[in-house]
Design a protein around this motif. Structure first.
Motif, PDB file in Angstrom:
ATOM      1  N   SER A   1       4.240  18.808 -13.030  1.00  0.00           N
ATOM      2  CA  SER A   1       5.620  19.329 -13.089  1.00  0.00           C
ATOM      3  C   SER A   1       6.018  20.018 -11.789  1.00  0.00           C
ATOM      4  N   ARG A   2       5.775  19.339 -10.656  1.00  0.00           N
ATOM      5  CA  ARG A   2       6.141  19.878  -9.344  1.00  0.00           C
ATOM      6  C   ARG A   2       6.883  18.813  -8.554  1.00  0.00           C
ATOM      7  N   LYS A   3       8.202  18.821  -8.612  1.00  0.00           N
ATOM      8  CA  LYS A   3       8.998  17.883  -7.818  1.00  0.00           C
ATOM      9  C   LYS A   3       9.380  18.480  -6.459  1.00  0.00           C
ATOM     10  N   ASP A   4       9.052  19.767  -6.252  1.00  0.00           N
ATOM     11  CA  ASP A   4       9.466  20.448  -5.031  1.00  0.00           C
ATOM     12  C   ASP A   4       8.499  20.245  -3.873  1.00  0.00           C
ATOM     13  N   ILE A   5       7.298  19.737  -4.142  1.00  0.00           N
ATOM     14  CA  ILE A   5       6.328  19.464  -3.086  1.00  0.00           C
ATOM     15  C   ILE A   5       5.774  18.053  -3.281  1.00  0.00           C
ATOM     16  N   SER A   6       5.232  17.477  -2.208  1.00  0.00           N
ATOM     17  CA  SER A   6       4.725  16.117  -2.312  1.00  0.00           C
ATOM     18  C   SER A   6       3.545  15.911  -1.380  1.00  0.00           C
ATOM     19  N   GLU A   7       2.840  14.828  -1.625  1.00  0.00           N
ATOM     20  CA  GLU A   7       1.733  14.365  -0.801  1.00  0.00           C
ATOM     21  C   GLU A   7       0.731  15.479  -0.508  1.00  0.00           C
ATOM     22  N   THR A   8       0.412  15.766   0.767  1.00  0.00           N
ATOM     23  CA  THR A   8      -0.682  16.680   1.081  1.00  0.00           C
ATOM     24  C   THR A   8      -0.533  18.026   0.387  1.00  0.00           C
TER      25      THR A   8
ATOM     26  N   VAL B   1       0.839  -1.200   0.000  1.00  0.00           N
ATOM     27  CA  VAL B   1       0.000   0.000   0.000  1.00  0.00           C
ATOM     28  C   VAL B   1       0.872   1.248   0.000  1.00  0.00           C
ATOM     29  N   THR B   2       1.925   1.236   0.809  1.00  0.00           N
ATOM     30  CA  THR B   2       2.843   2.382   0.863  1.00  0.00           C
ATOM     31  C   THR B   2       3.508   2.613  -0.494  1.00  0.00           C
ATOM     32  N   ALA B   3       3.910   1.538  -1.141  1.00  0.00           N
ATOM     33  CA  ALA B   3       4.541   1.665  -2.459  1.00  0.00           C
ATOM     34  C   ALA B   3       3.556   2.236  -3.477  1.00  0.00           C
ATOM     35  N   ALA B   4       2.305   1.812  -3.407  1.00  0.00           N
ATOM     36  CA  ALA B   4       1.286   2.353  -4.310  1.00  0.00           C
ATOM     37  C   ALA B   4       1.098   3.846  -4.070  1.00  0.00           C
ATOM     38  N   ALA B   5       1.089   4.254  -2.800  1.00  0.00           N
ATOM     39  CA  ALA B   5       0.940   5.673  -2.469  1.00  0.00           C
ATOM     40  C   ALA B   5       2.100   6.487  -3.043  1.00  0.00           C
ATOM     41  N   ARG B   6       3.305   5.952  -2.950  1.00  0.00           N
ATOM     42  CA  ARG B   6       4.473   6.651  -3.516  1.00  0.00           C
ATOM     43  C   ARG B   6       4.337   6.791  -5.033  1.00  0.00           C
ATOM     44  N   LYS B   7       3.849   5.743  -5.679  1.00  0.00           N
ATOM     45  CA  LYS B   7       3.692   5.771  -7.134  1.00  0.00           C
ATOM     46  C   LYS B   7       2.671   6.828  -7.546  1.00  0.00           C
ATOM     47  N   VAL B   8       1.550   6.909  -6.848  1.00  0.00           N
ATOM     48  CA  VAL B   8       0.533   7.918  -7.171  1.00  0.00           C
ATOM     49  C   VAL B   8       1.095   9.312  -6.952  1.00  0.00           C
ATOM     50  N   ASN B   9       1.847   9.496  -5.867  1.00  0.00           N
ATOM     51  CA  ASN B   9       2.471  10.790  -5.602  1.00  0.00           C
ATOM     52  C   ASN B   9       3.432  11.175  -6.728  1.00  0.00           C
ATOM     53  N   ALA B  10       4.275  10.223  -7.144  1.00  0.00           N
ATOM     54  CA  ALA B  10       5.265  10.505  -8.192  1.00  0.00           C
ATOM     55  C   ALA B  10       4.590  10.830  -9.519  1.00  0.00           C
ATOM     56  N   GLU B  11       3.537  10.087  -9.876  1.00  0.00           N
ATOM     57  CA  GLU B  11       2.847  10.345 -11.137  1.00  0.00           C
ATOM     58  C   GLU B  11       2.157  11.707 -11.112  1.00  0.00           C
ATOM     59  N   THR B  12       1.654  12.108  -9.952  1.00  0.00           N
ATOM     60  CA  THR B  12       1.028  13.429  -9.833  1.00  0.00           C
ATOM     61  C   THR B  12       2.082  14.523  -9.978  1.00  0.00           C
ATOM     62  N   GLN B  13       3.229  14.338  -9.341  1.00  0.00           N
ATOM     63  CA  GLN B  13       4.322  15.302  -9.509  1.00  0.00           C
ATOM     64  C   GLN B  13       4.691  15.456 -10.985  1.00  0.00           C
TER      65      GLN B  13
END
Length: 247
Positions: free
Chosen positions: A153-160, A137-149
């Motif tokens: 085009s925002r690598k400077d912020i993440s998650e919430t 589940v944690t790995a899936a969350a990271r993948k969704v975060n990365a695809e959203t970034q």
């Protein structure tokens, strides 16, 4: 996409025929060899090639077969014993699942992890198949975060912060926003995007963070982990289908 049952059962049948154990015939010339060793009917090369396909079928039908089915006989008798039992079980599931569900009184729709949004299942698959559900589940969350970034085009912020920014109702010069519907100035537009922002925050604050930051948590039951993956799948689908707007 649902599994092609007829094709899958035939592939399992081919594997079981190749991997079937038997005692090789005695050599000629009157010599008798006393041995308890068993051999597979097919060659190693044939079995390996078919196993490549069968393992993918098993991953769909019996995701936890490597941990739920003992490999002791594979160590002692023949390297393919675990595969053989798993293939036999998978064939029974494919052949009789509808009948079993109907007669046991639970004919409710079934959710397959492999049918979730690709970002979620691609992120979770390897860990899920080894029985590490919380980490999956944690790995899936990271993948969704990365695809959203990547999408905004925002690598400077993440998650919430990332999702608050992406679904923000206000536009800012040079910053991308995700839009789930056109801005018609109505309440529905505002509600949809506030909801998406709150849902994303809930997924990461309520699911991802405890899974990642709490030590010594017990392993998640599979059905609970699947529910959590489904939540991230909803979020991933919204993000994937959203339009990107930049001013």
């Amino acid at each position: 996409m649902s599994i092609n049952v007829a094709w899958a059962r035939n592939e399992l049948k081919v594997f079981l025929e190749l991997a079937e154990l038997h005692r090789p015939p005695q050599p000629g010339g009157g010599m008798v060899v006393i041995s308890s060793s068993m051999s597979n009917r097919g060659s190693l090369a044939e079995i390996v090639k078919q196993a490549q396909v069968v393992e993918q079928i098993l991953a769909r039908v019996l995701p936890n077969w490597r941990t739920e089915i003992s490999d002791e006989r594979s160590k002692r008798v023949n390297r393919w014993c675990q595969h053989i039992e798993a293939a036999q079980r998978a064939d029974a599931v494919l052949h009789r699942e509808a009948e079993i569900r109907e007669n046991l009184g639970d004919n409710a729709p079934q959710l397959s992890a492999a049918a979730l949004h690709p970002w979620v299942w691609e992120g979770a698959r390897a860990l899920w198949q080894s029985g590490h559900f919380r980490e999956a589940v944690t790995a899936a969350a990271r993948k969704v975060n990365a695809e959203t970034q990547n999408k905004v085009s925002r690598k400077d912020i993440s998650e919430t912060k990332l999702f608050q920014n992406a679904f923000s109702l206000t536009m800012k010069q040079g910053e991308a926003r995700l839009r789930l519907m056109p801005d018609d100035g109505g309440d529905t537009f505002r509600s949809v995007h506030r909801g998406a922002m709150a849902f994303a925050e809930g997924c990461y604050a309520g699911i991802r963070n405890p899974n990642s930051h709490e030590d010594n948590l017990p392993e998640l039951p599979e059905h609970e982990a699947l529910e959590q993956l489904a939540a991230f799948s909803v979020l991933a689908r919204w993000i994937d289908t959203a339009d990107v707007e930049i001013t």
